[in-house]
Design a protein around this motif. Sequence first.
Motif, PDB file in Angstrom:
ATOM      1  N   SER A 152       0.829  -1.197   0.000  1.00  0.00           N
ATOM      2  CA  SER A 152       0.000   0.000   0.000  1.00  0.00           C
ATOM      3  C   SER A 152       0.869   1.253   0.000  1.00  0.00           C
ATOM      4  CB  SER A 152      -0.908   0.021   1.238  1.00  0.00           C
ATOM      5  OG  SER A 152      -1.574   1.264   1.340  1.00  0.00           O
ATOM      6  N   SER A 153       0.469   2.218  -0.790  1.00  0.00           N
ATOM      7  CA  SER A 153       1.206   3.489  -0.863  1.00  0.00           C
ATOM      8  C   SER A 153       0.984   4.327   0.388  1.00  0.00           C
ATOM      9  CB  SER A 153       0.752   4.273  -2.096  1.00  0.00           C
ATOM     10  OG  SER A 153      -0.640   4.549  -2.030  1.00  0.00           O
ATOM     11  N   LEU A 154       0.101   3.896   1.280  1.00  0.00           N
ATOM     12  CA  LEU A 154      -0.193   4.664   2.495  1.00  0.00           C
ATOM     13  C   LEU A 154       0.751   4.321   3.647  1.00  0.00           C
ATOM     14  CD1 LEU A 154      -4.090   4.353   2.471  1.00  0.00           C
ATOM     15  CD2 LEU A 154      -2.774   6.417   2.024  1.00  0.00           C
ATOM     16  N   GLU A 155       1.550   3.273   3.493  1.00  0.00           N
ATOM     17  CA  GLU A 155       2.356   2.768   4.603  1.00  0.00           C
ATOM     18  C   GLU A 155       3.270   3.816   5.221  1.00  0.00           C
ATOM     19  OE1 GLU A 155       4.448  -0.843   4.042  1.00  0.00           O
ATOM     20  OE2 GLU A 155       2.703  -1.923   3.287  1.00  0.00           O
ATOM     21  N   GLN A 156       3.884   4.645   4.384  1.00  0.00           N
ATOM     22  CA  GLN A 156       4.871   5.603   4.880  1.00  0.00           C
ATOM     23  C   GLN A 156       4.246   6.753   5.660  1.00  0.00           C
ATOM     24  OE1 GLN A 156       7.976   4.601   4.484  1.00  0.00           O
ATOM     25  NE2 GLN A 156       7.153   2.878   3.313  1.00  0.00           N
ATOM     26  N   GLU A 157       2.941   6.876   5.621  1.00  0.00           N
ATOM     27  CA  GLU A 157       2.276   8.023   6.249  1.00  0.00           C
ATOM     28  C   GLU A 157       1.921   7.791   7.721  1.00  0.00           C
ATOM     29  OE1 GLU A 157      -0.912   9.741   3.985  1.00  0.00           O
ATOM     30  OE2 GLU A 157      -0.070   9.037   2.078  1.00  0.00           O
ATOM     31  N   TYR A 158       2.084   6.559   8.207  1.00  0.00           N
ATOM     32  CA  TYR A 158       1.649   6.248   9.570  1.00  0.00           C
ATOM     33  C   TYR A 158       2.740   5.505  10.326  1.00  0.00           C
ATOM     34  CZ  TYR A 158      -2.871   7.495   7.620  1.00  0.00           C
ATOM     35  OH  TYR A 158      -3.900   8.160   7.002  1.00  0.00           O
ATOM     36  N   GLU A 159       3.156   6.081  11.451  1.00  0.00           N
ATOM     37  CA  GLU A 159       4.252   5.517  12.235  1.00  0.00           C
ATOM     38  C   GLU A 159       3.916   4.137  12.777  1.00  0.00           C
ATOM     39  OE1 GLU A 159       6.858   6.724  16.210  1.00  0.00           O
ATOM     40  OE2 GLU A 159       5.682   8.256  15.157  1.00  0.00           O
ATOM     41  N   PHE A 160       2.628   3.905  13.135  1.00  0.00           N
ATOM     42  CA  PHE A 160       2.264   2.625  13.738  1.00  0.00           C
ATOM     43  C   PHE A 160       2.377   1.452  12.758  1.00  0.00           C
ATOM     44  CE2 PHE A 160      -1.756   4.480  12.229  1.00  0.00           C
ATOM     45  CZ  PHE A 160      -2.277   3.442  11.479  1.00  0.00           C
ATOM     46  N   LEU A 161       2.561   1.753  11.473  1.00  0.00           N
ATOM     47  CA  LEU A 161       2.711   0.684  10.478  1.00  0.00           C
ATOM     48  C   LEU A 161       4.173   0.257  10.285  1.00  0.00           C
ATOM     49  CD1 LEU A 161       0.181   1.888   7.734  1.00  0.00           C
ATOM     50  CD2 LEU A 161      -0.100  -0.023   9.324  1.00  0.00           C
ATOM     51  N   GLU A 162       5.080   0.858  11.054  1.00  0.00           N
ATOM     52  CA  GLU A 162       6.508   0.550  10.879  1.00  0.00           C
ATOM     53  C   GLU A 162       6.825  -0.918  11.130  1.00  0.00           C
ATOM     54  OE1 GLU A 162       8.774   3.169  13.312  1.00  0.00           O
ATOM     55  OE2 GLU A 162       8.484   4.920  12.021  1.00  0.00           O
ATOM     56  N   SER A 163       6.094  -1.539  12.065  1.00  0.00           N
ATOM     57  CA  SER A 163       6.389  -2.939  12.395  1.00  0.00           C
ATOM     58  C   SER A 163       5.736  -3.918  11.428  1.00  0.00           C
ATOM     59  CB  SER A 163       5.934  -3.258  13.829  1.00  0.00           C
ATOM     60  OG  SER A 163       4.526  -3.071  13.965  1.00  0.00           O
ATOM     61  N   LYS A 164       4.903  -3.427  10.528  1.00  0.00           N
ATOM     62  CA  LYS A 164       4.248  -4.298   9.559  1.00  0.00           C
ATOM     63  C   LYS A 164       5.261  -4.738   8.508  1.00  0.00           C
ATOM     64  CE  LYS A 164       1.700  -2.888   6.130  1.00  0.00           C
ATOM     65  NZ  LYS A 164       2.288  -3.755   5.074  1.00  0.00           N
ATOM     66  N   PRO A 165       5.371  -6.032   8.251  1.00  0.00           N
ATOM     67  CA  PRO A 165       6.327  -6.504   7.233  1.00  0.00           C
ATOM     68  C   PRO A 165       5.993  -5.950   5.849  1.00  0.00           C
ATOM     69  CG  PRO A 165       5.552  -8.314   8.597  1.00  0.00           C
ATOM     70  CD  PRO A 165       4.696  -7.137   8.919  1.00  0.00           C
ATOM     71  N   ASP A 166       7.000  -5.854   5.022  1.00  0.00           N
ATOM     72  CA  ASP A 166       6.782  -5.405   3.643  1.00  0.00           C
ATOM     73  C   ASP A 166       5.896  -6.401   2.901  1.00  0.00           C
ATOM     74  OD1 ASP A 166       8.396  -3.243   4.117  1.00  0.00           O
ATOM     75  OD2 ASP A 166      10.202  -4.197   3.320  1.00  0.00           O
ATOM     76  N   ASN A 167       5.235  -5.886   1.893  1.00  0.00           N
ATOM     77  CA  ASN A 167       4.387  -6.710   1.022  1.00  0.00           C
ATOM     78  C   ASN A 167       3.256  -7.426   1.763  1.00  0.00           C
ATOM     79  OD1 ASN A 167       5.961  -6.020  -1.229  1.00  0.00           O
ATOM     80  ND2 ASN A 167       7.444  -7.605  -0.704  1.00  0.00           N
ATOM     81  N   MET A 168       2.833  -6.835   2.885  1.00  0.00           N
ATOM     82  CA  MET A 168       1.638  -7.310   3.576  1.00  0.00           C
ATOM     83  C   MET A 168       0.571  -6.228   3.454  1.00  0.00           C
ATOM     84  SD  MET A 168       1.805 -10.338   4.815  1.00  0.00           S
ATOM     85  CE  MET A 168       0.505 -10.337   6.040  1.00  0.00           C
ATOM     86  N   PRO A 169      -0.695  -6.624   3.314  1.00  0.00           N
ATOM     87  CA  PRO A 169      -1.764  -5.631   3.170  1.00  0.00           C
ATOM     88  C   PRO A 169      -2.019  -4.890   4.477  1.00  0.00           C
ATOM     89  CG  PRO A 169      -2.694  -7.815   3.400  1.00  0.00           C
ATOM     90  CD  PRO A 169      -1.204  -8.007   3.308  1.00  0.00           C
TER      91      PRO A 169
END
Length: 348
Positions: A152-169
């Motif tokens: 998702s192109s939104l990943e970089q906009e939210y700090e809480f998504l930092e721990s989410k692995p790449d290429n996961m929805p």
Amino acid sequence: MSKNYIFLLFLIILIAAWVVQGIYLPLSDEGRVKQFRVEPGQGVFGISEQLENKKLIRGDLWFNIYYLLTSRKETLKAGNYNLSPAMSIPEIFAKIRKGKTTPNKITVVEGWTVQDIGQSLERKKRYSAEEFYEVVGYPITQKSEGMFELTSSLEQEYEFLESKPDNMPLEGFLFPDTYYMGEEETSRDLAKKMLGNFEKKYNNLNTSSEKTVFEIVTMASLLEKEVKTLKDKKIVSGILWKRLRNDIPLQVDATVSYITGKNTTNVSINETKIDSPFNTYKYKGLPKGPICNPGLESIEAALNPITTDYWYYLSSPSGDCSECSEGGTYFSKTLRQHKIGKDKYLGN
């Protein structure tokens, strides 16, 4: 004054009264508000006919006459409107001309997956499912193998998504709630509202945990699918975290249902052998990622587990369980007790 002149004057008065009644008098004094939608590119004649069919005006003729007399060059704007038969044609016309639309109400239910949300949006003809999946990084491909090709192109906009692995929805982070969307807002805007809502709600909880946000949300998604009440969720949270610490497979049926796409807790032995990183029967540890978008109670339970002597649990689908908690959950301290409970309450 000649009789012909009097007759003509009387006729003019009658026609004027008829026109005034048709255009300026509402159809009803006590009209219930109705949802009315103007489609993009819909012409005035189609709109007027629809207004008549919805019993919002006396007839499409009057709406067309008013349009031709007052605003032949005006554009009537597409969108959803709250209209009432207690409104006159000029009032209805003004609202559609100015584009005073009613926001689209979109409800996301706790426990829905990304796929559930996309299908609901498409059924309501608000956004296409494919468009929404692209925004949240969820192509419907190879879920059994745990492969997701989009990010998702939104990943970089939210700090809480930092721990989410790449290429996961963004599964798990699209907070279940009711959202109101303007006519010009896109599926990306909707996803941002969901993520912003998650951030706000999550930050208001006691988040002093050594675990990552992604781990917490993944656990919360299991609790959302498996257990009903907050108390039971906290107890099951304690059981599952304890099993993880002791290197014991979680064996959560809901993870298998996520792979198969079946809306059931009845999982076959063959299905528990499916080779997928989401399968907590085949692989130890948490599944590769969240299996749904959990509500606030499930997230709270994942953050605040209750420690007990239990190692096993099961939910009684019938609710006919004298030994279950108020939430319908049967807890066991030993594998033997667990098997007895399965035979007694699940029939297997």
